[in-house]
Design an enzyme around this catalytic site. Sequence first.
Site, mmCIF file in Angstrom:
data_model
loop_
_atom_site.group_PDB
_atom_site.id
_atom_site.type_symbol
_atom_site.label_atom_id
_atom_site.label_comp_id
_atom_site.label_asym_id
_atom_site.label_seq_id
_atom_site.Cartn_x
_atom_site.Cartn_y
_atom_site.Cartn_z
ATOM 1 N N HIS A 17 0.846 -1.199 0.000
ATOM 2 C CA HIS A 17 0.000 0.000 0.000
ATOM 3 C C HIS A 17 0.881 1.248 0.000
ATOM 4 O O HIS A 17 0.597 2.231 -0.661
ATOM 5 C CB HIS A 17 -0.914 0.014 1.229
ATOM 6 C CG HIS A 17 -1.986 -1.016 1.165
ATOM 7 N ND1 HIS A 17 -3.286 -0.786 1.506
ATOM 8 C CD2 HIS A 17 -1.954 -2.302 0.772
ATOM 9 C CE1 HIS A 17 -4.006 -1.879 1.334
ATOM 10 N NE2 HIS A 17 -3.200 -2.815 0.897
ATOM 11 N N ASP A 114 -6.193 5.100 1.488
ATOM 12 C CA ASP A 114 -6.397 3.946 0.624
ATOM 13 C C ASP A 114 -7.666 3.212 1.020
ATOM 14 O O ASP A 114 -8.437 3.690 1.862
ATOM 15 C CB ASP A 114 -5.152 3.059 0.525
ATOM 16 C CG ASP A 114 -4.848 2.319 1.801
ATOM 17 O OD1 ASP A 114 -5.779 2.053 2.573
ATOM 18 O OD2 ASP A 114 -3.665 2.010 2.020
ATOM 19 N N ALA A 343 14.493 -8.724 -2.467
ATOM 20 C CA ALA A 343 15.321 -8.523 -3.673
ATOM 21 C C ALA A 343 14.967 -7.178 -4.290
ATOM 22 O O ALA A 343 13.850 -6.687 -4.078
ATOM 23 C CB ALA A 343 15.033 -9.637 -4.674
ATOM 24 N N HIS A 360 3.343 -13.974 -6.393
ATOM 25 C CA HIS A 360 2.147 -14.163 -5.555
ATOM 26 C C HIS A 360 0.992 -13.291 -6.059
ATOM 27 O O HIS A 360 -0.076 -13.291 -5.463
ATOM 28 C CB HIS A 360 2.481 -13.825 -4.101
ATOM 29 C CG HIS A 360 2.620 -12.356 -3.835
ATOM 30 N ND1 HIS A 360 3.284 -11.493 -4.683
ATOM 31 C CD2 HIS A 360 2.163 -11.577 -2.812
ATOM 32 C CE1 HIS A 360 3.231 -10.266 -4.204
ATOM 33 N NE2 HIS A 360 2.565 -10.290 -3.067
ATOM 34 N N ASN A 364 0.920 -4.666 -7.130
ATOM 35 C CA ASN A 364 2.121 -3.947 -7.597
ATOM 36 C C ASN A 364 3.008 -4.878 -8.417
ATOM 37 O O ASN A 364 3.511 -4.498 -9.473
ATOM 38 C CB ASN A 364 2.921 -3.395 -6.415
ATOM 39 C CG ASN A 364 2.135 -2.359 -5.657
ATOM 40 O OD1 ASN A 364 1.863 -1.282 -6.166
ATOM 41 N ND2 ASN A 364 1.731 -2.693 -4.444
ATOM 42 N N SER A 365 3.194 -6.100 -7.915
ATOM 43 C CA SER A 365 4.022 -7.057 -8.648
ATOM 44 C C SER A 365 3.398 -7.343 -10.012
ATOM 45 O O SER A 365 4.098 -7.462 -11.017
ATOM 46 C CB SER A 365 4.158 -8.359 -7.856
ATOM 47 O OG SER A 365 4.854 -8.117 -6.660
ATOM 48 N N GLU A 368 4.112 -4.447 -12.216
ATOM 49 C CA GLU A 368 5.555 -4.382 -12.523
ATOM 50 C C GLU A 368 5.919 -5.439 -13.563
ATOM 51 O O GLU A 368 6.667 -5.164 -14.508
ATOM 52 C CB GLU A 368 6.375 -4.569 -11.234
ATOM 53 C CG GLU A 368 6.302 -3.348 -10.319
ATOM 54 C CD GLU A 368 6.705 -3.632 -8.857
ATOM 55 O OE1 GLU A 368 7.295 -4.695 -8.590
ATOM 56 O OE2 GLU A 368 6.413 -2.787 -7.989
ATOM 57 N N ALA A 383 -4.924 -11.900 0.562
ATOM 58 C CA ALA A 383 -5.595 -10.649 0.137
ATOM 59 C C ALA A 383 -6.434 -10.908 -1.130
ATOM 60 O O ALA A 383 -7.156 -11.907 -1.201
ATOM 61 C CB ALA A 383 -4.577 -9.537 -0.050
ATOM 62 N N GLU A 384 -6.314 -10.022 -2.136
ATOM 63 C CA GLU A 384 -7.147 -10.196 -3.339
ATOM 64 C C GLU A 384 -6.358 -10.875 -4.457
ATOM 65 O O GLU A 384 -6.709 -10.810 -5.631
ATOM 66 C CB GLU A 384 -7.707 -8.824 -3.764
ATOM 67 C CG GLU A 384 -6.904 -7.983 -4.718
ATOM 68 C CD GLU A 384 -5.517 -7.549 -4.265
ATOM 69 O OE1 GLU A 384 -5.050 -7.950 -3.181
ATOM 70 O OE2 GLU A 384 -4.866 -6.812 -5.032
ATOM 71 N N GLN A 385 -5.274 -11.568 -4.077
ATOM 72 C CA GLN A 385 -4.357 -12.102 -5.091
ATOM 73 C C GLN A 385 -4.967 -13.194 -5.962
ATOM 74 O O GLN A 385 -4.575 -13.356 -7.124
ATOM 75 C CB GLN A 385 -3.087 -12.613 -4.396
ATOM 76 C CG GLN A 385 -2.286 -11.480 -3.766
ATOM 77 C CD GLN A 385 -1.391 -11.933 -2.641
ATOM 78 O OE1 GLN A 385 -1.209 -13.122 -2.422
ATOM 79 N NE2 GLN A 385 -0.832 -10.981 -1.906
HETATM 80 N N1 UDP Z 1 9.212 -5.785 -3.379
HETATM 81 C C1 UDP Z 1 10.573 -5.642 -3.586
HETATM 82 N N2 UDP Z 1 11.377 -6.676 -3.208
HETATM 83 C C2 UDP Z 1 10.913 -7.825 -2.655
HETATM 84 C C3 UDP Z 1 9.523 -7.952 -2.449
HETATM 85 C C4 UDP Z 1 8.699 -6.913 -2.830
HETATM 86 O O1 UDP Z 1 11.051 -4.623 -4.080
HETATM 87 O O2 UDP Z 1 11.715 -8.719 -2.362
HETATM 88 C C5 UDP Z 1 8.324 -4.679 -3.788
HETATM 89 C C6 UDP Z 1 7.666 -4.997 -5.130
HETATM 90 O O3 UDP Z 1 8.459 -4.516 -6.195
HETATM 91 C C7 UDP Z 1 6.318 -4.302 -5.004
HETATM 92 C C8 UDP Z 1 6.011 -4.343 -3.510
HETATM 93 O O4 UDP Z 1 7.249 -4.574 -2.857
HETATM 94 O O5 UDP Z 1 6.429 -2.953 -5.425
HETATM 95 C C9 UDP Z 1 5.067 -5.478 -3.145
HETATM 96 O O6 UDP Z 1 3.774 -5.118 -3.475
HETATM 97 P P1 UDP Z 1 2.706 -6.177 -3.997
HETATM 98 O O7 UDP Z 1 1.426 -5.441 -4.182
HETATM 99 O O8 UDP Z 1 3.209 -6.893 -5.175
HETATM 100 O O9 UDP Z 1 2.583 -7.263 -2.877
HETATM 101 P P2 UDP Z 1 2.457 -7.220 -1.277
HETATM 102 O O10 UDP Z 1 3.824 -7.223 -0.776
HETATM 103 O O11 UDP Z 1 1.683 -6.003 -0.912
HETATM 104 O O12 UDP Z 1 1.745 -8.491 -0.981
#
Ligand code: UDP
Length: 469
Positions: A17, A114, A343, A360, A364-365, A368, A383-385
């Site tokens: 978030h 949010d 990472a 997962h 955001n992933s 990306e 969550a909503e994955q």
């Molecule tokens: N992220 C990262 N390195 C990691 C894990 C996550 O930089 O090892 C960043 C990823 O690029 C993304 C955010 O953390 O921007 C994770 O957001 P996402 O919505 O994908 O998943 P959440 O962590 O909220 O479940």
Amino acid sequence: MASKPCVVFVPTPGMGHFIPHVELAKKLVFNHGLSATFIIPSMGPPPKAQMEILESFPEGINYVILPPVRFSDLPDNSRAETRFILTVSLSVSSIRDEVSSLVGSTRLIALVVDLFGTDVFEVAVEFKMQKYIFFPCSAMSLSSLFYFEKLHKVVSCEYRDMPKPFQIPGSRVLVNGRDLPDPVQDKKNDAYKWFLHNAERHYLSDGILLNSFADLEPETVQVLQKREYGQPPVYAIAPILYSGSRAGLDESECLKWLDDQPRCSVLFVSFGSGGTLSLEQLNELAMGLELSGHKFLWAIKSPDKTANASFFNAQSNKDPFDYLPGGFLDRIKGRGLLVSSWAPQVQVLSHSATGGFLSHCGWNSTLEGIAHGVPFIAWPLYAEQKMNAVLITEDLQVGLRPKVNENGLVGREEIARLVKALMQNEGEASNIPQRINTLKEAAARAVSNDGASTKSLKEVVDLWKNKPN
Ligand code: UDP
């Protein structure tokens, strides 16, 4: 009074978030002549990854971390979402004090929360600020949230027991009740009540900034913009992408390792900031990656019984390498690299050696992966994955989803099969590269100078700037 009008952000806990809120704030500051202040409700000291981002805030963005809230009487089965929402709700009076301290030094034009932070709207009303939601998930999720009121009234069983799949307005594919977001999967749990509470309060906002874009989810964005349920205006402004932390990058072992690998040869494996596997599942994944014969880079976390065990602290407390099958690291030497917990994901995904993303499916992933044209193995956890996985694999068709076996695990053979298919563009994966490239181009177009998302954001900023308060 400072010359630049100020937008106040109140993010709920969790990197998924926080990150897009920061990136949105940067756009407002760099491209629209605004300033931003983050008022951050907290449950304790911020995790390391969040602290790094806060410390690298550019000029024009300020922050204050609020005193941690104290939860009293939370039942043992309280879900992460309940704690997010309560963290914000219990901070309302501190948020009011912080906003009040800004009055006079800057013109406060909008308050952005949010999807779990709508209780803060009362502060926006008090200080005559516009009240906006930044929805950091898909259009399908937002549409399901509005549709939810109907489902809530007509579905008497648990959603996971619904006998037939159904259509979320605008969606091109059907979803099963079990693919709906976690907080609605147990109607007796408090998370359900809090989720509904925030869903209803979405109607009170002056507008919703959506981290999706019209070329990605065309019909759903259109349905939302028609406002059939009387929703507030929805502005599709995606992709708002993590620009990545610079901290430690020069020494980053995994980026150096990627430099030595052939183009599109490496599968990146990451379950986001919070995702964790059980010990048995972690072992199956290790064996499946080994069996696939492909190169991989795995951001590994220590196993845990709950799927989002590291949500509140992305760093594993124990050494995750201790849980790997015996001899694994020796056997995969030269072919696989493991990094502990975190990472530099954005840099990994944008590296030419990366050819697949076992993810997962956090939103955001997902964005990306799409923006960098990396196809998915969609392995949703919480969550909503699961809904994002449906979007990735069935609607957009840019990923493969593993099947869970009778023991509730994704077995090593299934993992190896999907990794091979994805990395070799074979069988069910053969058309994925072409589709993901089309989406990658669409994502770049949306945020180009005259792209649809750029125009939508400008429309909102103009409204904020021109509305007298
Ligand atoms: N992220 C990262 N390195 C990691 C894990 C996550 O930089 O090892 C960043 C990823 O690029 C993304 C955010 O953390 O921007 C994770 O957001 P996402 O919505 O994908 O998943 P959440 O962590 O909220 O479940």
